[in-house]
Design a protein around this motif. Structure first.
Motif, PDB file in Angstrom:
ATOM      1  N   GLU A   1       0.824  -1.221   0.000  1.00 49.18           N
ATOM      2  CA  GLU A   1       0.000   0.000   0.000  1.00 49.18           C
ATOM      3  C   GLU A   1       0.857   1.270   0.000  1.00 49.18           C
ATOM      4  OE1 GLU A   1      -4.069   1.686   2.149  1.00 49.18           O
ATOM      5  OE2 GLU A   1      -3.004   0.008   3.059  1.00 49.18           O
TER       6      GLU A   1
ATOM      7  N   VAL B   1       0.058   3.964  -5.374  1.00 44.99           N
ATOM      8  CA  VAL B   1      -1.127   3.843  -4.508  1.00 44.99           C
ATOM      9  C   VAL B   1      -1.320   5.166  -3.754  1.00 44.99           C
ATOM     10  CG1 VAL B   1      -2.247   2.534  -2.663  1.00 44.99           C
ATOM     11  CG2 VAL B   1      -0.659   1.382  -4.226  1.00 44.99           C
TER      12      VAL B   1
ATOM     13  N   VAL C   1      -9.179  -5.797  -1.289  1.00 46.22           N
ATOM     14  CA  VAL C   1      -7.818  -5.860  -1.832  1.00 46.22           C
ATOM     15  C   VAL C   1      -6.961  -6.720  -0.914  1.00 46.22           C
ATOM     16  CG1 VAL C   1      -5.766  -4.505  -2.416  1.00 46.22           C
ATOM     17  CG2 VAL C   1      -8.036  -3.552  -2.848  1.00 46.22           C
TER      18      VAL C   1
ATOM     19  N   SER D   1      -3.457  -7.388  -1.941  1.00 51.68           N
ATOM     20  CA  SER D   1      -2.112  -6.803  -2.018  1.00 51.68           C
ATOM     21  C   SER D   1      -1.936  -5.986  -3.294  1.00 51.68           C
ATOM     22  CB  SER D   1      -1.051  -7.899  -1.975  1.00 51.68           C
ATOM     23  OG  SER D   1      -1.137  -8.691  -3.154  1.00 51.68           O
ATOM     24  N   PHE D   2      -0.972  -5.071  -3.234  1.00 52.96           N
ATOM     25  CA  PHE D   2      -0.534  -4.308  -4.412  1.00 52.96           C
ATOM     26  C   PHE D   2       0.877  -4.773  -4.756  1.00 52.96           C
ATOM     27  CE2 PHE D   2      -3.410  -1.382  -2.119  1.00 52.96           C
ATOM     28  CZ  PHE D   2      -4.302  -1.070  -3.136  1.00 52.96           C
TER      29      PHE D   2
ATOM     30  N   LYS E   1       2.522  -3.308 -10.528  1.00 55.13           N
ATOM     31  CA  LYS E   1       1.190  -2.683 -10.659  1.00 55.13           C
ATOM     32  C   LYS E   1       0.085  -3.709 -10.880  1.00 55.13           C
ATOM     33  CE  LYS E   1       2.594   1.972 -11.991  1.00 55.13           C
ATOM     34  NZ  LYS E   1       2.360   3.119 -12.853  1.00 55.13           N
TER      35      LYS E   1
ATOM     36  N   CYS F   1      -2.653  -5.985  -9.026  1.00 59.56           N
ATOM     37  CA  CYS F   1      -3.359  -5.918  -7.749  1.00 59.56           C
ATOM     38  C   CYS F   1      -4.196  -7.179  -7.581  1.00 59.56           C
ATOM     39  CB  CYS F   1      -4.248  -4.673  -7.775  1.00 59.56           C
ATOM     40  SG  CYS F   1      -5.107  -4.429  -6.250  1.00 59.56           S
TER      41      CYS F   1
ATOM     42  N   ALA G   1      -3.794   3.431  -8.103  1.00 59.29           N
ATOM     43  CA  ALA G   1      -4.853   3.030  -7.175  1.00 59.29           C
ATOM     44  C   ALA G   1      -5.211   4.213  -6.284  1.00 59.29           C
ATOM     45  CB  ALA G   1      -4.395   1.868  -6.310  1.00 59.29           C
TER      46      ALA G   1
END
Length: 468
Positions: A257, A262, A363, A365-366, A370, A372, A389
């Motif tokens: 995050e 993000v 969500v 994880s990021f 890029k 997700c 995001a």
């Protein structure tokens, strides 16, 4: 000393500058019991009356009795679409003024200066007004009307600045200030030198009454035009917290995050579009959340033809969803977002291009690439490649200047202060903090989230300070 110069702080400054509300003779309030009570003491200002007695039995869209009272005195039948005039008349009684300072980071108006100017307000325009200067009268002077009864954020911000000037309050305001600490100290602990200064300067804000043994020590700095930080230190008998709730956006607390793509504010999307970092051909923008800020982001992206993936935890039909509480006629653009959320889920293609809705997803994880990862209610996972995001799931106040971040003042003193779930615990008729005498909380910090209702809190604080 007030911390925060938004609508709460402006309204309280007005009331403490000697502007005093009385019941207007020969006016008729549609609530017969309230009318009878108001007629009992027409020569006594509302500030000097028993607010608990006056507000008893009132009902409306706020949980605060004083908020309902002040609102219905100013806009008697507004919830029924009426336009009855205020039953208050205002007198400027300078002998009743209480010296005060209003400290704020921005120009008067607070967070309204940080909102994208063309955004329409959720509340009707006339509900954004402050005492004795109707918002629609000010708009008329600008030869403008209200679209759908609503105003833009830019109008509101300008109106609040105009209000401060028009009512002659600017001498009480210090903009560009950041408060770093508020602590209670014993009056004896202030150095003799400072005491002497205070006593000699009898017109100053910092005069202590003999009986006050404890005072608040407020530290912070001014930001000068050159960008330097100039420290200041103030002693005050009473401190009013009116800093709102927009300081710290809520984080999801998931892996990745903190990656640079993000963001937690709508302005990041506006900036990216302005700089041509994203456009029609970009990978989708991910928008997380199902409140009005998320809806504003979707509308903005839709307007710019930018593809969107919209993820939120609730069902589309959840009655707690704000869209299910708004009348369609008044909020056509939010109704449109709600329709898109319903009709355009990933499971079935709908009529809206460039938008995919993922209800009851969250969500996980990021990734640095890029990508997700989302999970639905059944535990199934999906992966999407995105361009940026926006996590827009609410915000929390920043009370880092208070001991223990102000947690000890909250309704639940084990949890951080939150305007919706855990406001500061205040007396409903004075707005003084239950756990700290001399400290007051107003607006979202005390659980009042609409401009029309924060003003009752200001009335309660002013009434309490005038009786001290």
């Amino acid at each position: 000393v007030f911390l925060g110069n938004g609508p709460s702080g402006i309204c309280l400054s007005y009331l403490l500058s000697g502007y005093t509300p009385y019941f207007k003779r020969d006016s008729l309030h549609p609530h017969p019991i309230l009318q009878r009570k108001l007629e009992e003491a027409p020569d006594v200002s509302i500030l000097d009356q028993d607010l608990e007695y006056l507000s008893e039995g009132l009902e409306g869209r706020s949980h605060s009795p004083v908020a309902l009272l002040f609102d219905t005195l100013q806009r008697p039948d507004t919830d029924f679409g009426g336009t009855a005039e205020s039953v208050l008349t205002w007198w400027h009684e300078t002998n009743r003024a209480i010296p005060h300072l209003v400290l704020g980071r921005n120009a008067p108006g607070g967070a309204w200066h940080s909102i994208e100017g063309s955004m329409a307000t959720l509340s009707r325009g006339e509900w954004m007004g402050l005492p004795d200067l109707p918002f629609k009268d000010w708009l008329k002077q600008k030869r403008r009307g209200l679209r759908n009864n609503r105003a833009t954020a830019e109008d509101i911000a300008q109106y609040y600045q105009h209000y401060v000037m028009k009512k002659g309050l600017q001498k009480n305001f210090r903009c560009g200030t950041v408060v770093t600490s508020v602590r209670k100290v014993s009056a004896e602990s202030i150095s003799n030198h400072a005491q002497k200064d205070l006593q000699e300067n009898s017109d100053s804000v910092w005069n202590f009454s003999e009986k006050s043994m404890e005072v608040f020590h407020v530290d912070g700095f001014f930001k000068t035009v050159k960008g330097d930080k100039e420290p200041f230190s103030i002693y005050a008998e009473n401190v009013v917290l009116a800093t709102g709730t927009y300081d710290s956006p809520t984080w999801l607390g998931v892996k990745g995050e903190n990656l640079s793509y993000v963001h937690h504010q709508l302005s990041a999307l506006e900036e990216a579009v302005k700089n041509n970092d994203i456009g029609i051909m970009s990978d989708p923008v991910l928008i997380v959340g199902a409140g009005l800020t998320a809806a504003d982001a979707i509308l903005f992206a839709h307007h710019c033809n930018i593809p969107v993936i919209h993820v939120f935890r609730r069902r589309v039909s959840d009655p707690g969803l704000i869209f299910n509480q708004l009348p369609k006629m008044m909020y056509p653009e939010y109704h449109k977002v709600h329709q898109m959320m319903k009709e355009q889920s990933a499971a079935c293609a709908g009529p809206y291009e460039c938008y995919v809705s993922l209800p009851e997803h969250h969500v996980l994880s990021f990734g640095k690439d890029k990508k997700c990862i989302f999970q639905d209610k059944n535990g199934y996972q999906k992966v999407y490649k995105i361009s940026m995001a926006l996590v827009l799931t609410g915000s929390n106040p920043n009370l880092s200047f208070l001991p223990n971040n102000g947690i000890d003042l909250a309704m639940d003193s084990d949890q951080p202060v939150n305007s919706k779930r855990n406001p500061i615990d205040v007396d409903p008729f004075t707005y003084e903090c239950t756990h700290e005498k001399g400290l007051y909380a107003l607006g979202p910090l005390a659980g009042d989230n609409f401009v029309r209702f924060v003003q009752g809190g200001a009335l309660a604080v002013a009434s309490s300070l005038l009786k001290k």
